[in-house]
Design an enzyme around this catalytic site. Structure first.
Site, mmCIF file in Angstrom:
data_model
loop_
_atom_site.group_PDB
_atom_site.id
_atom_site.type_symbol
_atom_site.label_atom_id
_atom_site.label_comp_id
_atom_site.label_asym_id
_atom_site.label_seq_id
_atom_site.Cartn_x
_atom_site.Cartn_y
_atom_site.Cartn_z
ATOM 1 N N ASN A 7 -4.760 8.424 2.125
ATOM 2 C CA ASN A 7 -5.080 7.746 3.391
ATOM 3 C C ASN A 7 -5.559 8.735 4.445
ATOM 4 O OD1 ASN A 7 -4.662 5.042 2.931
ATOM 5 N ND2 ASN A 7 -2.598 4.974 3.814
ATOM 6 N N ASP A 52 0.836 -1.200 0.000
ATOM 7 C CA ASP A 52 0.000 0.000 0.000
ATOM 8 C C ASP A 52 0.872 1.251 0.000
ATOM 9 O OD1 ASP A 52 -2.524 -1.193 -0.094
ATOM 10 O OD2 ASP A 52 -2.486 -1.593 2.058
ATOM 11 N N GLY A 53 2.018 1.164 0.686
ATOM 12 C CA GLY A 53 2.958 2.292 0.704
ATOM 13 C C GLY A 53 3.436 2.633 -0.703
ATOM 14 N N ARG A 100 -6.816 19.393 23.094
ATOM 15 C CA ARG A 100 -5.431 19.350 23.541
ATOM 16 C C ARG A 100 -5.013 17.893 23.614
ATOM 17 N NH1 ARG A 100 -2.550 23.708 26.341
ATOM 18 N NH2 ARG A 100 -0.470 22.839 26.579
ATOM 19 N N ASP A 145 -2.064 14.723 21.666
ATOM 20 C CA ASP A 145 -0.946 14.446 20.753
ATOM 21 C C ASP A 145 -1.212 14.972 19.346
ATOM 22 O OD1 ASP A 145 0.356 13.206 22.792
ATOM 23 O OD2 ASP A 145 0.400 11.199 21.897
HETATM 24 P P1 NAP Z 1 4.245 1.805 6.733
HETATM 25 O O1 NAP Z 1 4.853 2.054 8.063
HETATM 26 O O2 NAP Z 1 4.750 0.702 5.889
HETATM 27 O O3 NAP Z 1 2.657 1.654 6.879
HETATM 28 C C1 NAP Z 1 2.106 1.084 7.976
HETATM 29 C C2 NAP Z 1 1.182 -0.043 7.557
HETATM 30 O O4 NAP Z 1 -0.036 0.496 7.045
HETATM 31 C C3 NAP Z 1 1.729 -0.954 6.474
HETATM 32 O O5 NAP Z 1 1.440 -2.277 6.838
HETATM 33 C C4 NAP Z 1 0.954 -0.521 5.254
HETATM 34 O O6 NAP Z 1 0.856 -1.539 4.282
HETATM 35 C C5 NAP Z 1 -0.372 -0.244 5.875
HETATM 36 N N1 NAP Z 1 -1.323 0.562 5.105
HETATM 37 C C6 NAP Z 1 -1.095 1.639 4.320
HETATM 38 N N2 NAP Z 1 -2.241 2.111 3.818
HETATM 39 C C7 NAP Z 1 -3.232 1.299 4.281
HETATM 40 C C8 NAP Z 1 -4.633 1.280 4.101
HETATM 41 N N3 NAP Z 1 -5.270 2.184 3.364
HETATM 42 N N4 NAP Z 1 -5.347 0.314 4.745
HETATM 43 C C9 NAP Z 1 -4.728 -0.610 5.518
HETATM 44 N N5 NAP Z 1 -3.404 -0.633 5.722
HETATM 45 C C10 NAP Z 1 -2.660 0.318 5.108
HETATM 46 O O7 NAP Z 1 4.328 3.195 5.931
HETATM 47 P P2 NAP Z 1 3.829 3.444 4.439
HETATM 48 O O8 NAP Z 1 3.772 2.169 3.699
HETATM 49 O O9 NAP Z 1 4.609 4.582 3.910
HETATM 50 O O10 NAP Z 1 2.320 3.924 4.666
HETATM 51 C C11 NAP Z 1 2.024 5.175 5.218
HETATM 52 C C12 NAP Z 1 0.812 4.955 6.059
HETATM 53 O O11 NAP Z 1 1.196 4.349 7.276
HETATM 54 C C13 NAP Z 1 0.132 6.212 6.504
HETATM 55 O O12 NAP Z 1 -0.720 6.717 5.507
HETATM 56 C C14 NAP Z 1 -0.614 5.736 7.732
HETATM 57 O O13 NAP Z 1 -1.926 5.312 7.412
HETATM 58 C C15 NAP Z 1 0.145 4.520 8.200
HETATM 59 N N6 NAP Z 1 0.614 4.750 9.554
HETATM 60 C C16 NAP Z 1 0.063 3.993 10.535
HETATM 61 C C17 NAP Z 1 0.404 4.226 11.866
HETATM 62 C C18 NAP Z 1 -0.256 3.387 12.897
HETATM 63 O O14 NAP Z 1 -1.101 2.551 12.543
HETATM 64 N N7 NAP Z 1 0.069 3.576 14.173
HETATM 65 C C19 NAP Z 1 1.315 5.221 12.204
HETATM 66 C C20 NAP Z 1 1.868 5.977 11.173
HETATM 67 C C21 NAP Z 1 1.498 5.740 9.845
HETATM 68 P P3 NAP Z 1 2.118 -1.917 3.326
HETATM 69 O O15 NAP Z 1 3.034 -2.727 4.162
HETATM 70 O O16 NAP Z 1 1.458 -2.731 2.257
HETATM 71 O O17 NAP Z 1 2.764 -0.667 2.824
HETATM 72 MN MN MN Z 2 4.722 0.316 3.752
#
Ligand code: NAP
Ligand code: MN
Length: 263
Positions: A120, A45-46, A147, A149
């Site tokens: 997203n 997805d990334g 107020r 994070d």
């Molecule tokens: P990443 O750290 O690899 O992403 C975190 C996880 O979210 C990965 O497993 C990614 O899948 C999955 N993901 C991304 N979009 C999704 C969706 N629409 N539905 C379900 N899972 C999804 O970083 P990245 O690949 O650059 O993705 C950025 C996204 O990470 C941000 O948009 C945010 O949604 C998410 N994120 C999540 C958290 C958290 O859950 N605590 C914190 C920060 C960011 P892949 O492994 O297939 O890439």
């Molecule tokens: Mn990813």
């Protein structure tokens, strides 16, 4: 059809990329990185988020399809083992276009205005890790003083990502909406927020008013921006949408079940 491929940097993704490129070219299709009609994302997805941001200036004239080389992707329908099937379907143009909503972010700062689209979600936090203090308005009226994070404003297709980890609701991408979810709000006799996630329809606007002297961290999907002098930010369902080429039926709730419950 003009196509381009964005792939992750691992061996499997790179192999899949060269195979699909070669087979599509054999059938007379051309790779066009400047004006592709279809963008094939190979990875996770990334990877698709990266492809979206690279081609967001072409949203009205292009569409996306995802091949997942890791786990099941929310934005990816195909296994690399199904490359031949995907190539045939692209060749025969056997797909329908589906559209997903995006969130439009308009930031007003001392230096003017900047606009972003997120697939997203977008979040607002403090750079130093201190607590964010903002006034929140809905539909032009003051709603609450937050107020904590930070705040997360997600699209329906992003509701399964960060928003889900924050306890937000999962929303079917056919709802043209955005969801505001709190990130660790402080609630006591002085600060009071609603606590629940709030889902806004496309004709409603969310406004936040941070302290202009603070330095904020604005995230748009995987991207981060450090900003000074923000006076307000406006969030709404974007007029633009992302288009996906759907080659077969794979309902959203099946994806949710296969990703989070059991496959
Ligand atoms: P990443 O750290 O690899 O992403 C975190 C996880 O979210 C990965 O497993 C990614 O899948 C999955 N993901 C991304 N979009 C999704 C969706 N629409 N539905 C379900 N899972 C999804 O970083 P990245 O690949 O650059 O993705 C950025 C996204 O990470 C941000 O948009 C945010 O949604 C998410 N994120 C999540 C958290 C958290 O859950 N605590 C914190 C920060 C960011 P892949 O492994 O297939 O890439
Ligand atoms: Mn990813």
């Amino acid at each position: 059809m003009r196509f381009t491929i964005i792939s992750k940097n691992d061996e499997k993704s790179k192999q899949t990329r060269s195979y699909i490129t070669q087979e599509l070219e054999k059938r007379g299709m051309k790779e066009d990185k400047i004006k592709p009609e279809i963008i094939i994302s190979i990875g996770g997805d990334g990877t698709l988020l990266g492809a979206f941001h690279m081609y967001q200036h072409l949203l009205s004239e292009t569409m996306f399809v995802g091949v997942h080389t890791g786990n099941l992707g929310f934005y990816a329908d195909f296994h690399p083992e199904e490359s031949d099937l995907l190539i045939d379907l692209i060749d025969r143009k056997e797909f329908v276009k589906t559209e997903f909503p995006l969130v439009h972010v308009k930031v007003h700062t001392d230096n003017g205005e900047e606009n972003h689209l997120a697939l997203n979600e977008t979040t607002l936090k403090m750079v130093q890790g201190s607590t964010l203090a903002i006034d929140v308005g809905i539909g032009g009226k003051h709603f609450e003083k937050f107020r904590g994070d930070g705040i997360c404003i997600s699209t329906p297709s992003g509701s399964t990502a960060y928003n889900k980890s924050l306890g937000g609701a999962l929303i079917h991408p056919s709802f043209q909406s955005i969801q505001l979810t709190e990130i660790a709000s402080i609630n006591n006799r002085v600060f009071r927020t609603i606590g629940s996630s709030i889902i806004l329809p496309s004709h409603h606007t969310l406004n936040v008013y941070p302290n202009k002297n603070d330095t904020h961290l604005l995230t748009i999907d995987h991207l981060h921006f450090q900003l000074n002098g923000i006076s307000s930010i406006e969030y709404k369902v974007a007029e633009e949408t992302i288009k996906f080429a759907r080659f077969r039926h794979f309902p959203f709730w099946h994806r949710v079940r296969e990703s989070f419950i059991s496959s």
